[in-house]
Design an enzyme around this catalytic site. Structure first.
Site, PDB file in Angstrom:
ATOM      1  N   GLU A 148       0.297  -1.096  -0.413  1.00 17.11           N
ATOM      2  CA  GLU A 148      -0.516  -0.228  -0.002  1.00 17.11           C
ATOM      3  C   GLU A 148       0.583   1.204   0.026  1.00 17.11           C
ATOM      4  OE1 GLU A 148      -2.098  -1.149  -0.982  1.00 17.11           O
ATOM      5  OE2 GLU A 148      -4.543  -0.090   0.439  1.00 17.11           O
ATOM      6  N   THR A 201      -5.767   7.258  -4.672  1.00 16.53           N
ATOM      7  CA  THR A 201      -5.943   7.239  -3.373  1.00 16.53           C
ATOM      8  C   THR A 201      -5.050   8.389  -3.057  1.00 16.53           C
ATOM      9  OG1 THR A 201      -6.609   5.419  -2.972  1.00 16.53           O
ATOM     10  CG2 THR A 201      -5.656   5.599  -1.375  1.00 16.53           C
TER      11      THR A 201
HETATM   12  N1  HSE Z   1      -8.044   4.710   4.357  1.00 20.07           N
HETATM   13  C1  HSE Z   1      -7.730   5.219   2.885  1.00 20.07           C
HETATM   14  C2  HSE Z   1      -7.816   6.122   2.353  1.00 20.07           C
HETATM   15  C3  HSE Z   1      -8.569   3.575   1.965  1.00 20.07           C
HETATM   16  O1  HSE Z   1      -8.975   6.633   3.081  1.00 20.07           O
HETATM   17  O2  HSE Z   1      -7.155   7.306   1.753  1.00 20.07           O
HETATM   18  C4  HSE Z   1      -7.992   3.643   0.406  1.00 20.07           C
HETATM   19  O3  HSE Z   1      -9.059   2.852   0.136  1.00 20.07           O
END
Ligand code: HSE
Length: 326
Positions: A148, A201
């Site tokens: 990630e 993201t």
């Molecule tokens: N918690 C992360 C965000 C998840 O909201 O950026 C990304 O899918």
């Protein structure tokens, strides 16, 4: 799955070693509205597949990627699947091992459904099986977090932990990592709609305020505690009341076409609660059964069609098992 017969001189017997494996890992809904970076759950579809083979030549290579429209790197150091497999092999002192990977993207990239997480988790689950389950599923979480970090600059666990463990998961703490599996109320379904606009993201994280007001923090942690209590108590009303996000949703929802209209559709059709899936643009509703979930996705897709946005929909119960060998 294919096996290699090897003579073990220590025990004087022939042992079977798994040489090749194909694994599915599920998509996930991170945040679950109020739990930014700390809550997530896995669904049964969509998800990604990884085929992995052990070879004689040490090193990890990506042989083929399908379904990504050429968007993912096949350089083993940059691809989240190979990079996290490499970290795993280093950790278990097996850098002598050769690994060939085929990644089959079966879900949209940049959709907010944990696309990079599903691929990475499938790869880690596969290598761990090929190595004879040297680590427990929970022990795989930090390696998936590395993936990630590579994909979006921050190693959050709220996608990878539910993708590995299945069900609802709480990341109580990052340092030290403390991941807790939560119960899923019987009959619960997720209605997911992905409006086909790209929201990486990395960008969706950069737009969030880094400082929050104490009164907003109070509202937020009350809701996280309420949602967790609701899951334990099978209390759909409490879960619904707790699915409110005063910190992140007001900013991120601006990037999602028709967000408020889709919320109205979900709630008018009987959703327990509604919000952004992960960093978006996918949205999701939790429902008491499959029928309500189908009604919601159908109505939301019709609405998106009217405003000229293509979309994909997924109706799924909560995935309880995490990855599986195909
Ligand atoms: N918690 C992360 C965000 C998840 O909201 O950026 C990304 O899918």
């Amino acid at each position: 799955m294919s096996w290699l017969k090897v003579f073990n001189p220590c025990s004087n017997i022939i042992i079977k070693i798994m040489k090749e494996i194909k694994v599915f890992a599920p998509a996930t809904v991170a945040n679950v509205v109020c739990g930014f970076d700390v809550l997530g759950f896995a669904v049964n579809e969509p998800g990604d597949e990884v085929e992995m083979r052990l070879t004689e030549t040490p090193g990890v290579v990506i042989k083929r990627i399908t379904g990504d429209d050429g968007r993912l790197p096949s350089d083993a150091a940059k691809n989240t699947v190979s990079a996290s497999v490499q970290h795993y092999l280093q950790h278990v002192n097996r850098l002598d091992v050769g690994v060939e990977i085929e990644l089959h993207k079966k879900m949209p990239i940049g959709s907010g459904l944990g696309s990079s997480s599903a691929s990475t988790v499938a790869g880690l689950f596969a290598i761990n099986k090929l190595m004879g389950d040297l680590l427990t599923p929970k022990e795989l979480v930090p390696f998936a977090m590395k993936g990630e970090e590579l994909a979006c600059g921050y190693g959050h666990a709220d996608n990878v932990a539910p993708a590995i463990l299945g069900g609802f998961v709480l990341v109580r703490s990052y340092e030290p990592l403390d991941v807790i599996s939560l119960p899923t109320p019987a009959g619960m379904y997720a209605a997911i709609v992905y409006p086909e606009v790209d929201v990486p993201t990395k960008d969706a994280r950069q737009m969030i305020r880094s400082k929050v007001l104490l009164k907003d923090a109070v509202t937020q942690w009350g809701n996280v505690a309420g949602l967790v209590s609701g899951l334990f108590m099978n209390d759909f009303d409490l879960i619904g009341r707790s699915m409110q996000d005063v910190l992140v949703e007001p900013t991120r929802s601006i990037l999602i076409p028709g967000f408020e209209e889709m919320r109205t559709i979900a709630m008018e059709n009987g959703a327990i609660g509604f919000g952004i899936s992960g960093s978006g643009p996918s949205v999701f509703a939790l429902t008491k059964n499959e029928e309500i979930a189908k009604k919601i996705t159908k109505a939301q897709q019709l609405y998106l069609q009217k405003i000229n946005i293509n979309s994909k929909a997924y109706v799924s119960s909560v995935n309880a098992e995490g990855p599986r060998v195909l």
